[in-house]
Design a protein around this motif. Structure first.
Motif, PDB file in Angstrom:
ATOM      1  N   SER A   1     -52.000 -34.366  -6.805  1.00 43.26           N
ATOM      2  CA  SER A   1     -51.184 -35.518  -7.704  1.00 43.26           C
ATOM      3  C   SER A   1     -51.656 -36.747  -7.611  1.00 43.26           C
ATOM      4  CB  SER A   1     -50.200 -35.674  -5.964  1.00 43.26           C
ATOM      5  OG  SER A   1     -49.398 -35.911  -6.813  1.00 43.26           O
ATOM      6  N   THR A   2     -51.395 -36.651  -9.455  1.00 41.24           N
ATOM      7  CA  THR A   2     -52.133 -37.779  -9.873  1.00 41.24           C
ATOM      8  C   THR A   2     -50.821 -38.427 -11.142  1.00 41.24           C
ATOM      9  OG1 THR A   2     -54.216 -38.640 -11.111  1.00 41.24           O
ATOM     10  CG2 THR A   2     -52.989 -36.049 -11.811  1.00 41.24           C
ATOM     11  N   TRP A   3     -52.292 -39.315 -12.053  1.00 38.70           N
ATOM     12  CA  TRP A   3     -51.035 -39.891 -12.847  1.00 38.70           C
ATOM     13  C   TRP A   3     -51.683 -40.335 -14.195  1.00 38.70           C
ATOM     14  CZ3 TRP A   3     -53.223 -42.035  -8.268  1.00 38.70           C
ATOM     15  CH2 TRP A   3     -54.177 -42.717  -8.705  1.00 38.70           C
TER      16      TRP A   3
ATOM     17  N   ILE B   1     -49.222 -43.539  -6.514  1.00 38.68           N
ATOM     18  CA  ILE B   1     -48.388 -43.020  -7.272  1.00 38.68           C
ATOM     19  C   ILE B   1     -48.277 -41.586  -7.239  1.00 38.68           C
ATOM     20  CG2 ILE B   1     -48.855 -43.058  -9.348  1.00 38.68           C
ATOM     21  CD1 ILE B   1     -45.338 -43.415  -7.572  1.00 38.68           C
ATOM     22  N   GLY B   2     -49.096 -41.191  -6.875  1.00 42.43           N
ATOM     23  CA  GLY B   2     -49.595 -39.347  -6.903  1.00 42.43           C
ATOM     24  C   GLY B   2     -49.241 -39.298  -5.465  1.00 42.43           C
ATOM     25  N   HIS B   3     -49.794 -40.363  -4.435  1.00 38.96           N
ATOM     26  CA  HIS B   3     -49.068 -39.895  -2.893  1.00 38.96           C
ATOM     27  C   HIS B   3     -47.486 -39.842  -2.933  1.00 38.96           C
ATOM     28  CE1 HIS B   3     -49.526 -41.414   1.180  1.00 38.96           C
ATOM     29  NE2 HIS B   3     -49.030 -40.318   1.420  1.00 38.96           N
ATOM     30  N   PHE B   4     -47.278 -40.729  -3.605  1.00 37.92           N
ATOM     31  CA  PHE B   4     -45.318 -40.763  -3.225  1.00 37.92           C
ATOM     32  C   PHE B   4     -45.227 -39.608  -4.012  1.00 37.92           C
ATOM     33  CE2 PHE B   4     -41.569 -41.942  -5.959  1.00 37.92           C
ATOM     34  CZ  PHE B   4     -40.688 -42.337  -4.724  1.00 37.92           C
ATOM     35  N   LEU B   5     -45.567 -39.633  -5.059  1.00 38.67           N
ATOM     36  CA  LEU B   5     -44.943 -37.605  -5.575  1.00 38.67           C
ATOM     37  C   LEU B   5     -44.968 -36.660  -5.058  1.00 38.67           C
ATOM     38  CD1 LEU B   5     -43.895 -35.996  -8.250  1.00 38.67           C
ATOM     39  CD2 LEU B   5     -46.056 -36.252  -9.407  1.00 38.67           C
ATOM     40  N   ALA B   6     -46.545 -36.925  -4.945  1.00 45.31           N
ATOM     41  CA  ALA B   6     -46.010 -35.478  -3.440  1.00 45.31           C
ATOM     42  C   ALA B   6     -45.432 -35.662  -1.940  1.00 45.31           C
ATOM     43  CB  ALA B   6     -47.980 -35.543  -3.027  1.00 45.31           C
ATOM     44  N   LEU B   7     -45.400 -36.893  -1.473  1.00 47.89           N
ATOM     45  CA  LEU B   7     -43.947 -36.780   0.015  1.00 47.89           C
ATOM     46  C   LEU B   7     -42.987 -36.524  -1.168  1.00 47.89           C
ATOM     47  CD1 LEU B   7     -45.215 -40.062   1.424  1.00 47.89           C
ATOM     48  CD2 LEU B   7     -45.464 -37.688   2.366  1.00 47.89           C
ATOM     49  N   ALA B   8     -42.425 -37.200  -2.215  1.00 47.53           N
ATOM     50  CA  ALA B   8     -41.169 -36.932  -3.198  1.00 47.53           C
ATOM     51  C   ALA B   8     -40.961 -35.576  -2.907  1.00 47.53           C
ATOM     52  CB  ALA B   8     -40.794 -37.527  -3.968  1.00 47.53           C
ATOM     53  N   ALA B   9     -42.020 -34.960  -4.336  1.00 54.32           N
ATOM     54  CA  ALA B   9     -42.152 -33.036  -4.044  1.00 54.32           C
ATOM     55  C   ALA B   9     -41.655 -32.287  -3.038  1.00 54.32           C
ATOM     56  CB  ALA B   9     -42.925 -32.907  -4.240  1.00 54.32           C
ATOM     57  N   LEU B  10     -42.371 -32.658  -1.591  1.00 55.54           N
ATOM     58  CA  LEU B  10     -42.161 -32.076  -1.018  1.00 55.54           C
ATOM     59  C   LEU B  10     -40.629 -32.619  -0.116  1.00 55.54           C
ATOM     60  CD1 LEU B  10     -45.763 -33.100   1.046  1.00 55.54           C
ATOM     61  CD2 LEU B  10     -45.039 -30.646   0.698  1.00 55.54           C
ATOM     62  N   ARG B  11     -39.939 -33.616  -0.017  1.00 57.94           N
ATOM     63  CA  ARG B  11     -39.107 -33.833   0.897  1.00 57.94           C
ATOM     64  C   ARG B  11     -37.758 -33.123  -0.263  1.00 57.94           C
ATOM     65  NH1 ARG B  11     -38.253 -37.898   4.159  1.00 57.94           N
ATOM     66  NH2 ARG B  11     -36.747 -38.259   3.992  1.00 57.94           N
TER      67      ARG B  11
ATOM     68  N   ALA C   1     -58.042 -63.138  -3.719  1.00 56.92           N
ATOM     69  CA  ALA C   1     -58.940 -63.247  -5.158  1.00 56.92           C
ATOM     70  C   ALA C   1     -58.698 -62.992  -6.514  1.00 56.92           C
ATOM     71  CB  ALA C   1     -60.200 -61.953  -4.705  1.00 56.92           C
ATOM     72  N   VAL C   2     -57.589 -63.160  -6.589  1.00 53.95           N
ATOM     73  CA  VAL C   2     -56.914 -62.791  -7.998  1.00 53.95           C
ATOM     74  C   VAL C   2     -55.258 -63.035  -7.865  1.00 53.95           C
ATOM     75  CG1 VAL C   2     -58.497 -60.755  -8.725  1.00 53.95           C
ATOM     76  CG2 VAL C   2     -55.860 -60.021  -8.101  1.00 53.95           C
ATOM     77  N   ASP C   3     -54.565 -63.692  -9.264  1.00 55.39           N
ATOM     78  CA  ASP C   3     -53.425 -64.059  -9.347  1.00 55.39           C
ATOM     79  C   ASP C   3     -52.234 -63.148  -9.508  1.00 55.39           C
ATOM     80  OD1 ASP C   3     -54.352 -66.900  -8.554  1.00 55.39           O
ATOM     81  OD2 ASP C   3     -54.946 -66.905 -10.544  1.00 55.39           O
ATOM     82  N   ILE C   4     -51.924 -62.296 -10.379  1.00 53.20           N
ATOM     83  CA  ILE C   4     -51.697 -61.396 -10.298  1.00 53.20           C
ATOM     84  C   ILE C   4     -52.478 -60.493 -10.847  1.00 53.20           C
ATOM     85  CG2 ILE C   4     -51.792 -62.526 -13.298  1.00 53.20           C
ATOM     86  CD1 ILE C   4     -48.412 -61.315 -13.200  1.00 53.20           C
ATOM     87  N   GLY C   5     -51.351 -58.923 -10.860  1.00 53.37           N
ATOM     88  CA  GLY C   5     -52.102 -57.713 -11.738  1.00 53.37           C
ATOM     89  C   GLY C   5     -50.892 -56.623 -11.398  1.00 53.37           C
ATOM     90  N   SER C   6     -51.468 -55.666 -11.922  1.00 52.31           N
ATOM     91  CA  SER C   6     -49.925 -54.394 -11.856  1.00 52.31           C
ATOM     92  C   SER C   6     -50.342 -53.100 -10.919  1.00 52.31           C
ATOM     93  CB  SER C   6     -50.299 -53.999 -13.295  1.00 52.31           C
ATOM     94  OG  SER C   6     -52.178 -53.492 -13.181  1.00 52.31           O
ATOM     95  N   LEU C   7     -49.157 -53.043 -10.328  1.00 55.56           N
ATOM     96  CA  LEU C   7     -48.960 -51.895  -8.984  1.00 55.56           C
ATOM     97  C   LEU C   7     -48.024 -50.475  -9.628  1.00 55.56           C
ATOM     98  CD1 LEU C   7     -50.007 -54.396  -5.957  1.00 55.56           C
ATOM     99  CD2 LEU C   7     -51.769 -52.549  -6.475  1.00 55.56           C
ATOM    100  N   GLY C   8     -47.974 -49.765  -9.217  1.00 54.58           N
ATOM    101  CA  GLY C   8     -47.114 -49.093  -9.331  1.00 54.58           C
ATOM    102  C   GLY C   8     -46.200 -49.181  -7.900  1.00 54.58           C
ATOM    103  N   ASP C   9     -45.126 -48.775  -7.849  1.00 51.89           N
ATOM    104  CA  ASP C   9     -44.087 -49.115  -6.563  1.00 51.89           C
ATOM    105  C   ASP C   9     -44.204 -48.388  -5.361  1.00 51.89           C
ATOM    106  OD1 ASP C   9     -43.461 -46.568  -7.339  1.00 51.89           O
ATOM    107  OD2 ASP C   9     -40.989 -47.131  -7.305  1.00 51.89           O
ATOM    108  N   ALA C  10     -45.051 -47.292  -5.141  1.00 50.20           N
ATOM    109  CA  ALA C  10     -46.119 -46.684  -4.066  1.00 50.20           C
ATOM    110  C   ALA C  10     -46.615 -48.153  -3.212  1.00 50.20           C
ATOM    111  CB  ALA C  10     -46.344 -45.416  -3.593  1.00 50.20           C
ATOM    112  N   PRO C  11     -47.632 -48.181  -3.906  1.00 51.55           N
ATOM    113  CA  PRO C  11     -48.863 -49.239  -3.951  1.00 51.55           C
ATOM    114  C   PRO C  11     -48.300 -51.116  -3.704  1.00 51.55           C
ATOM    115  CG  PRO C  11     -49.612 -47.981  -6.111  1.00 51.55           C
ATOM    116  CD  PRO C  11     -48.850 -47.253  -5.942  1.00 51.55           C
ATOM    117  N   PHE C  12     -47.436 -50.804  -4.027  1.00 55.49           N
ATOM    118  CA  PHE C  12     -46.807 -52.333  -3.862  1.00 55.49           C
ATOM    119  C   PHE C  12     -46.078 -52.161  -2.434  1.00 55.49           C
ATOM    120  CE2 PHE C  12     -42.980 -54.814  -3.463  1.00 55.49           C
ATOM    121  CZ  PHE C  12     -43.651 -55.988  -4.297  1.00 55.49           C
ATOM    122  N   VAL C  13     -45.358 -51.136  -1.986  1.00 56.97           N
ATOM    123  CA  VAL C  13     -44.007 -50.342  -0.799  1.00 56.97           C
ATOM    124  C   VAL C  13     -46.161 -51.249  -0.184  1.00 56.97           C
ATOM    125  CG1 VAL C  13     -43.701 -49.642   0.121  1.00 56.97           C
ATOM    126  CG2 VAL C  13     -42.323 -50.574  -1.748  1.00 56.97           C
TER     127      VAL C  13
END
Length: 328
Positions: free
Chosen positions: A194-196, A152-162, A88-100
């Motif tokens: 956990s946010t940005w 990226i907030g989800h990623f940060l929470a996991l990284a903080a726990l680990r 539906a779109v050609d290009i957009g911006s994503l953090g590395d976590a939502p990209f993965v």
């Protein structure tokens, strides 16, 4: 009447020649310009809350564009990823976590550009209320953490726990969009948010919250510019030009922070100080798709796999396209 009609045969012939000449010129113009326009279909761009459109417009980079640009706006990264996956779109911006998260789910997407952000104590952060008894990452065990799934907030929470030997299963996650997460923290239905940025800057300025865990050392500060495979095949010129425009626009914004912040505030309705704070600290700039980016995305993917969020192996390099790496 017949005589009058045939009275000026030379003039009539000249008129026909001029008409044929005009038609030939029109056909030539269509071949020269019309086919070029047809070869430059619209580039469909997505970003959170029209952020890329606002940036490009403020910097004057939407003037004299040789192809149409159509903008779409979403509240968070997940809908952008879905739109990219669906074509539906050609290009957009994503953090590395939502990209993965999206790529691992089968989305036909690749990173074609990268914006590097300076990671400040509040660029990405886990927030608690001022009177919270929690004092660090070790206190996250058993707590209710609200964030956006795959963000990226989800990623940060996991990284903080680990970072303290814990795992995602050691906390209770409540997945919501940012505005809803903010409400949950405020009314006591969540212990941690956990946010940005700009949400972190906004709540910090409002008071009543503090940073429990910062993204410093846990988040590399990469914002990925992601295109779907079809757009990469069919619109490489538009993508390359668009990335160059973004490069110049970020440079302009860094040099005109107050002017840009005023423009942002006019769109968002947030206080000017929120945008000034965010722009002053983040200093975004475009960098090449290179080994450091691949390593960071691979790290995110490995963490997600170990936490059971994605279930198959993930080769970050396979989702990178360095062919647009020309950076001005």
């Amino acid at each position: 009447m017949i005589k009058q009609a045939n009275e000026h045969p030379v003039a009539a012939a000249a008129g026909c020649d001029r008409l044929r000449s005009r038609r030939r010129l029109a056909t030539l113009a269509l071949l020269l310009f019309g086919s070029h326009a047809l070869a430059q279909p619209a580039l469909r761009v997505s970003s959170q809350k029209q952020s890329l459109k606002i940036l490009l417009q403020a910097a004057g980079e939407l003037e004299q564009v040789p192809y149409p640009i159509e903008f779409a706006s979403f509240a968070a990264a997940a809908p952008t990823a879905e739109a990219l996956a669906a074509g539906a779109v050609d290009i957009g911006s994503l953090g590395d976590a939502p990209f993965v998260f999206a790529a691992a789910a089968g989305a036909p997407i690749k990173t074609v550009g990268v914006i590097k952000l300076k990671v400040t104590p509040t660029a990405v952060a886990m927030l608690v209320k001022d009177d919270s008894p929690l004092r660090g990452a070790a206190d996250l065990k058993g707590q209710r953490i609200t964030t956006t799934r795959g963000s990226i907030g989800h990623f940060l929470a996991l990284a903080a726990l680990r970072s303290v030997g814990l795992h995602g299963a050691d906390a209770q996650f409540i997945f919501l969009q940012p505005a809803e997460s903010r409400s949950l923290l405020s009314n006591g239905q969540a212990d941690v948010w956990s946010t940005w940025d700009p949400y972190t800057s906004m709540v910090q300025m409002e008071g009543g919250t503090r940073v429990l865990v910062s993204g410093e050392g846990l988040f590399a500060g990469h914002m990925l510019l992601v295109a779907n495979d079809q757009a990469i095949r069919e619109k490489p010129r538009q993508i390359a030009d668009f990335l160059r425009r973004l490069d110049r626009a970020y440079a302009w914004a860094n040099q005109h922070q107050r002017e840009f912040s005023k423009i942002q505030a006019g769109y968002s309705g947030l206080p000017l100080e929120v945008h000034e704070r965010s722009n002053r600290y983040s200093l975004p700039r475009r960098i090449a798709v290179g080994p450091a980016v691949v390593e960071d995305v691979q790290h995110t993917a490995d963490l997600y796999r170990e936490e059971g969020i994605i279930h198959q192996s993930f080769d970050a390099a396979a989702y990178m396209d360095a062919s647009f790496n020309e950076v001005e």
